[in-house]
Structures are given as structure tokens and as C-alpha cells.
Design an enzyme around this catalytic site. Structure first.
Site, mmCIF file in Angstrom:
data_model
loop_
_atom_site.group_PDB
_atom_site.id
_atom_site.type_symbol
_atom_site.label_atom_id
_atom_site.label_comp_id
_atom_site.label_asym_id
_atom_site.label_seq_id
_atom_site.Cartn_x
_atom_site.Cartn_y
_atom_site.Cartn_z
ATOM 1 C CG LEU A 76 14.063 -5.266 -5.808
ATOM 2 C CD1 LEU A 76 14.354 -6.747 -5.613
ATOM 3 C CD2 LEU A 76 15.309 -4.528 -6.261
ATOM 4 C CB CYS A 77 7.774 -4.613 -8.249
ATOM 5 S SG CYS A 77 8.002 -6.368 -7.873
ATOM 6 N NE ARG A 78 5.906 0.644 -4.263
ATOM 7 C CZ ARG A 78 5.585 1.157 -3.089
ATOM 8 N NH1 ARG A 78 6.419 1.981 -2.463
ATOM 9 N NH2 ARG A 78 4.417 0.865 -2.527
ATOM 10 C CB ALA A 81 6.620 -0.145 -12.263
#
Length: 212
Positions: A76-78, A81
Site C-alpha cells: 500500500l505504501c509502494r 509512493a
């Protein structure tokens, strides 16, 4: 009859708990970060020779968009980003840099995160950008409908990840103005995969007065 009543009561309590878990009532409230608080955060470079710097050096003259990454290995962070990185050409035109901070440097996690992020990455060991009121989401996150919708969205988009590193302290995104402009945008992740609005980031970045 008594057993039926107990059973129905347990089911009712479970349903009520599930409904409550999907509201914001149980979430830790965030405290706004002042520009002075963030400016004094101690950061470290990750590439090449390690050096320390105060966070204000990132935005003093040009402002900055800064992503506080919950966990580099999180898919999810990727996803977030990558979406923030899609703004890089427009940010470059504005003269506003894109940065990320991470809590820890575990194995190859940062190296594996780099293909998803177009800016420089710094280490925030004291986790200043995750405060001043840190917010955590543990098991509660896995019974929230919004989190599962976020999981499915990122998975369908082809993002993959792992479970390495600390991933319960929630992150966010900041748009910092130059000089005395202060914090122009502060997005605090309220649950796993709660992304910032790209339109809001760009709108805030356009307000930055870049020193020539």
C-alpha cells in the site's frame, strides 16, 4: 431459551463491535505538527556517506513534498509512493522537491522501495514525522472494510510487498512551504492505505514561494 438468548447476545455484540471498528471512534486522534517541531527533526542520509541534518534543510528555500512512509515493504505504501512520484515532473516545474522519510533501514527494504519512489529518502530514527502524537493501527486494521478495499485496489494494480519491518505506526504526507510559510498540507494516514489526494498535494505545492 437461555442458550438462545446468550447466542443472540454474542452475535449482537460481535456485530456491534464490527460496526464500531469501522467508524473513526476507536482511532487515535492525530495532533497537528507545527513547522518548528518538524524543522528540528533529526534526519540521516542513506546513500553513500552517512550524514546528519535538520529536517528544515529540506524545505527552507524551496519548500518540499515529504512522504512519511509507514513501511517501505508495504504494498500500500509502494502504491502511494508511485502515485506521488507521478507528480514529480510537475513538482520539478514548480521547483519543489519530493522526499520521503522512513523509520528504519532494514535489509534491502529501502533499496526495494526505490523503484516506486522518485525522490531522495532519509532516515527518521526518532520518528518525528510520525508524531507528535503517534498513531498505531494493529489488528483493528484487518476488520475495517476500508482497509480491505485498499488491499484489493493495490493488489489489482499489481503492487506486491512483504511483512518486514515495523508497520503499525501510521505515516502521512506533508507539503512544506519555504521560509516562514509553514505547513501547507498535512495528511495523516488514518488506516492502512489511506492515501493523500494528489490534487491537494499539487494545489499546496503551487503555493510554495521558491527562493531563486
Amino acid at each position: 431459551m437461555g442458550m438462545w438468548s446468550l447466542g443472540l447476545g454474542a452475535v449482537g455484540a460481535a456485530i456491534a463491535g464490527l460496526i464500531l471498528a469501522n467508524t473513526d471512534f476507536l482511532l487515535t486522534k492525530s495532533a497537528p505538527a507545527t513547522v518548528d517541531y518538524l524543522a528540528n527533526a533529526d534526519l540521516k542520509t542513506i546513500d553513500g556517506d552517512e550524514r546528519s541534518l535538520k529536517a528544515k534543510a529540506l524545505w527552507e528555500k524551496s519548500g518540499a513534498v515529504i512522504m512519511a512512509v509507514r513501511r517501505p515493504g508495504u504494498f500500500l505504501c509502494r502504491e502511494e509512493a508511485s502515485e506521488l512520484s507521478s507528480l514529480k515532473p510537475q513538482l520539478d516545474e514548480l521547483g519543489v522537491p519530493l522526499y520521503a522519510v522512513v523509520k528504519e533501514n532494514v535489509g534491502t527494504e529501502i533499496q526495494d522501495f526505490r523503484p516506486h519512489f522518485a525522490g531522495e529518502i532519509f532516515l527518521d530514527e526518532k520518528q518525528a514525522f510520525y508524531g507528535p502524537q503517534q498513531r498505531k493501527m494493529g489488528g483493528l486494521g484487518f476488520i475495517r472494510l476500508g482497509v480491505w478495499q485498499n488491499f484489493v485496489r493495490a493488489w489489482r494494480a499489481g503492487y506486491q510487498g512483504n511483512m518486514n519491518g515495523e508497520g503499525f505506526i501510521l505515516g502521512g504526507v506533508f507539503v512544506m512551504g519555504s521560509g516562514g510559510q509553514g505547513v501547507l498540507l498535512e495528511h495523516r494516514e488514518k488506516e492502512f492505505g489511506d492515501k493523500v489526494s494528489l490534487e491537494s498535494v499539487l494545489e499546496a505545492a503551487k503555493k510554495v514561494v521558491v527562493e531563486k
